[in-house]
Scaffold this motif. Structure first.
Motif, mmCIF file in Angstrom:
data_model
loop_
_atom_site.group_PDB
_atom_site.id
_atom_site.type_symbol
_atom_site.label_atom_id
_atom_site.label_comp_id
_atom_site.label_asym_id
_atom_site.label_seq_id
_atom_site.Cartn_x
_atom_site.Cartn_y
_atom_site.Cartn_z
ATOM 1 N N PHE A 1 0.831 -1.196 0.000
ATOM 2 C CA PHE A 1 0.000 0.000 0.000
ATOM 3 C C PHE A 1 0.866 1.246 0.000
ATOM 4 C CE2 PHE A 1 -2.570 -3.308 1.787
ATOM 5 C CZ PHE A 1 -3.833 -3.061 1.277
ATOM 6 N N THR A 2 0.305 2.315 -0.526
ATOM 7 C CA THR A 2 0.916 3.634 -0.445
ATOM 8 C C THR A 2 -0.091 4.556 0.222
ATOM 9 O OG1 THR A 2 2.196 3.331 -2.458
ATOM 10 C CG2 THR A 2 1.824 5.600 -1.751
ATOM 11 N N LEU A 3 0.349 5.252 1.264
ATOM 12 C CA LEU A 3 -0.488 6.254 1.915
ATOM 13 C C LEU A 3 0.260 7.574 1.818
ATOM 14 C CD1 LEU A 3 -0.978 3.409 3.531
ATOM 15 C CD2 LEU A 3 -2.297 4.875 5.021
ATOM 16 N N THR A 4 -0.337 8.550 1.143
ATOM 17 C CA THR A 4 0.275 9.869 1.025
ATOM 18 C C THR A 4 -0.706 10.905 1.560
ATOM 19 O OG1 THR A 4 -0.612 10.465 -1.151
ATOM 20 C CG2 THR A 4 1.382 9.094 -1.127
ATOM 21 N N GLU A 5 -0.335 12.160 1.490
ATOM 22 C CA GLU A 5 -1.231 13.230 1.955
ATOM 23 C C GLU A 5 -2.495 13.322 1.117
ATOM 24 O OE1 GLU A 5 0.805 16.934 2.194
ATOM 25 O OE2 GLU A 5 2.219 16.219 3.706
ATOM 26 N N THR A 6 -2.437 12.850 -0.144
ATOM 27 C CA THR A 6 -3.583 13.005 -1.041
ATOM 28 C C THR A 6 -4.366 11.718 -1.302
ATOM 29 O OG1 THR A 6 -2.171 12.662 -2.972
ATOM 30 C CG2 THR A 6 -2.559 14.948 -2.262
ATOM 31 N N HIS A 7 -3.699 10.565 -1.232
ATOM 32 C CA HIS A 7 -4.399 9.340 -1.619
ATOM 33 C C HIS A 7 -3.938 8.097 -0.864
ATOM 34 C CE1 HIS A 7 -0.799 9.160 -4.190
ATOM 35 N NE2 HIS A 7 -0.965 7.852 -4.137
ATOM 36 N N PHE A 8 -4.742 7.066 -1.027
ATOM 37 C CA PHE A 8 -4.552 5.750 -0.423
ATOM 38 C C PHE A 8 -4.604 4.759 -1.579
ATOM 39 C CE2 PHE A 8 -7.124 2.419 2.137
ATOM 40 C CZ PHE A 8 -5.985 1.740 2.506
ATOM 41 N N GLN A 9 -3.580 3.941 -1.741
ATOM 42 C CA GLN A 9 -3.479 3.102 -2.928
ATOM 43 C C GLN A 9 -3.027 1.693 -2.568
ATOM 44 O OE1 GLN A 9 -0.781 4.809 -5.754
ATOM 45 N NE2 GLN A 9 -1.271 3.342 -7.349
ATOM 46 N N GLN A 10 -3.652 0.685 -3.187
ATOM 47 C CA GLN A 10 -3.177 -0.692 -3.044
ATOM 48 C C GLN A 10 -2.501 -1.095 -4.347
ATOM 49 O OE1 GLN A 10 -5.983 -3.932 -2.264
ATOM 50 N NE2 GLN A 10 -4.317 -5.182 -1.463
ATOM 51 N N HIS A 11 -1.296 -1.674 -4.238
ATOM 52 C CA HIS A 11 -0.537 -2.131 -5.394
ATOM 53 C C HIS A 11 -0.640 -3.650 -5.471
ATOM 54 C CE1 HIS A 11 1.379 1.838 -5.496
ATOM 55 N NE2 HIS A 11 1.466 1.715 -4.195
ATOM 56 N N LEU A 12 -1.088 -4.155 -6.605
ATOM 57 C CA LEU A 12 -1.150 -5.582 -6.866
ATOM 58 C C LEU A 12 -0.347 -5.859 -8.129
ATOM 59 C CD1 LEU A 12 -5.002 -5.812 -6.380
ATOM 60 C CD2 LEU A 12 -3.303 -6.628 -4.759
ATOM 61 N N TRP B 1 -5.597 -0.180 -7.107
ATOM 62 C CA TRP B 1 -6.668 0.809 -7.026
ATOM 63 C C TRP B 1 -6.183 2.003 -6.215
ATOM 64 C CZ3 TRP B 1 -7.599 1.565 -1.976
ATOM 65 C CH2 TRP B 1 -7.548 0.484 -1.090
ATOM 66 N N VAL B 2 -6.817 3.145 -6.470
ATOM 67 C CA VAL B 2 -6.457 4.395 -5.798
ATOM 68 C C VAL B 2 -7.729 5.051 -5.271
ATOM 69 C CG1 VAL B 2 -5.457 6.697 -6.070
ATOM 70 C CG2 VAL B 2 -4.533 4.793 -7.381
ATOM 71 N N LEU B 3 -7.657 5.518 -4.041
ATOM 72 C CA LEU B 3 -8.748 6.290 -3.443
ATOM 73 C C LEU B 3 -8.168 7.589 -2.899
ATOM 74 C CD1 LEU B 3 -10.872 3.757 -1.378
ATOM 75 C CD2 LEU B 3 -11.760 5.398 -3.017
ATOM 76 N N ARG B 4 -8.754 8.701 -3.288
ATOM 77 C CA ARG B 4 -8.341 9.966 -2.686
ATOM 78 C C ARG B 4 -8.973 10.053 -1.302
ATOM 79 N NH1 ARG B 4 -5.247 12.946 -5.150
ATOM 80 N NH2 ARG B 4 -4.920 12.936 -7.378
ATOM 81 N N TRP B 5 -8.260 10.642 -0.360
ATOM 82 C CA TRP B 5 -8.767 10.712 1.022
ATOM 83 C C TRP B 5 -10.125 11.406 1.089
ATOM 84 C CZ3 TRP B 5 -6.827 7.318 3.987
ATOM 85 C CH2 TRP B 5 -5.473 6.983 3.934
ATOM 86 N N HIS B 6 -10.326 12.431 0.245
ATOM 87 C CA HIS B 6 -11.612 13.149 0.293
ATOM 88 C C HIS B 6 -12.774 12.274 -0.185
ATOM 89 C CE1 HIS B 6 -11.955 13.838 -4.042
ATOM 90 N NE2 HIS B 6 -10.669 14.149 -4.043
ATOM 91 N N ASN B 7 -12.458 11.104 -0.794
ATOM 92 C CA ASN B 7 -13.506 10.191 -1.243
ATOM 93 C C ASN B 7 -13.734 9.046 -0.242
ATOM 94 O OD1 ASN B 7 -15.482 9.232 -2.980
ATOM 95 N ND2 ASN B 7 -14.046 8.061 -4.227
ATOM 96 N N ILE B 8 -13.081 9.115 0.906
ATOM 97 C CA ILE B 8 -13.248 8.087 1.939
ATOM 98 C C ILE B 8 -14.009 8.679 3.112
ATOM 99 C CG2 ILE B 8 -12.058 6.567 3.568
ATOM 100 C CD1 ILE B 8 -9.746 6.424 1.582
ATOM 101 N N ARG C 1 -5.197 8.384 10.695
ATOM 102 C CA ARG C 1 -4.400 9.616 10.888
ATOM 103 C C ARG C 1 -4.265 10.366 9.565
ATOM 104 N NH1 ARG C 1 -1.728 6.184 14.415
ATOM 105 N NH2 ARG C 1 -0.040 5.709 12.971
ATOM 106 N N TYR C 2 -4.013 9.635 8.481
ATOM 107 C CA TYR C 2 -3.932 10.267 7.160
ATOM 108 C C TYR C 2 -5.291 10.853 6.763
ATOM 109 C CZ TYR C 2 0.759 8.798 5.788
ATOM 110 O OH TYR C 2 2.120 8.664 5.685
ATOM 111 N N LEU C 3 -6.357 10.106 7.035
ATOM 112 C CA LEU C 3 -7.701 10.568 6.698
ATOM 113 C C LEU C 3 -8.043 11.846 7.468
ATOM 114 C CD1 LEU C 3 -10.356 10.007 5.168
ATOM 115 C CD2 LEU C 3 -11.056 8.570 7.094
ATOM 116 N N ALA C 4 -7.749 11.862 8.760
ATOM 117 C CA ALA C 4 -8.032 13.050 9.584
ATOM 118 C C ALA C 4 -7.202 14.245 9.124
ATOM 119 C CB ALA C 4 -7.748 12.738 11.049
#
Length: 197
Positions: A40-51, A56-63, A186-189
């Motif tokens: 997984f990648t967690l950044t200030e803008t998005h949350f992503q799973q690598h397969l 798939w990628v989800l922006r934090w504002h969409n969670i 924490r990233y989401l908040a």
């Protein structure tokens, strides 16, 4: 003549054993390469799973929320090894996923579909939801069909059963599910407050 027959019989056994060994080795390599979870990648803008097949990628504002899952049946509640993610907008999520990843999500999360139906006494509905490819309409009126519709329909029923749309198996994360959820929260908040981690 008898020794030729013995040698021929022995050679066919050796050739068969060699073929079976190569086949097993090839299948093991394929399983290792295609089955590996890249993380997984967690950044200030998005949350992503690598397969291996994509991701798939989800922006934090969409969670909306992330949490661990509990299974309740006949008054008993137990924790299960899954993490739930509640998504606000399906279209932004589904439009970026490849068909291979959609297929992997549908197959990987079907046990949760059964458990969710079972805890609500609706097991008889499993066949209706396992391959539900009815056209799905997004909130803006646009329609998707095929695999994307199957994923959207599955997310809708999972939301009804569990309160979440997308799921991550605890075996896919390197830490415990509680630690992973804590870090993701924490990233989401921070993303909702425009603070940095």
């Amino acid at each position: 003549m008898a020794s030729f027959a013995i040698d021929s019989h022995l050679n066919s056994k050796v050739a068969g054993l060699f073929f079976i060994t190569c086949l097993i080795t090839g299948l093991a390599i394929k399983h290792y390469v295609y089955g590996q979870k890249l993380g997984f990648t967690l950044t200030e803008t998005h949350f992503q799973q690598h397969l291996y097949k994509g991701g798939w990628v989800l922006r934090w504002h969409n969670i909306r929320k992330i949490d661990t899952l509990d299974y309740t049946i006949q008054g008993w509640t137990t924790s299960i090894p899954w993490i739930g993610v509640e998504i606000k907008d399906y279209q932004a999520f589904i439009s970026t996923i490849s068909p291979k990843v959609i297929t992997q999500i549908l197959l990987h999360q079907r046990s949760l579909l059964y458990l969710g139906l079972k805890q609500h006494g609706r097991q008889h509905e499993l066949e209706d939801h396992i391959i539900n490819d009815k056209p799905f309409f997004y909130s803006d009126g646009s329609c998707v069909k095929g695999l994307k519709a199957m994923l959207a329909n599955r997310m809708m029923i999972q939301k009804e059963l569990w309160g979440y749309d997308l799921f991550i198996a605890e075996s896919d994360v390197l830490t415990s599910k509680e630690e992973f959820v804590g870090m993701a929260r924490r990233y989401l908040a921070a993303s909702h407050s425009d603070a940095s981690i």
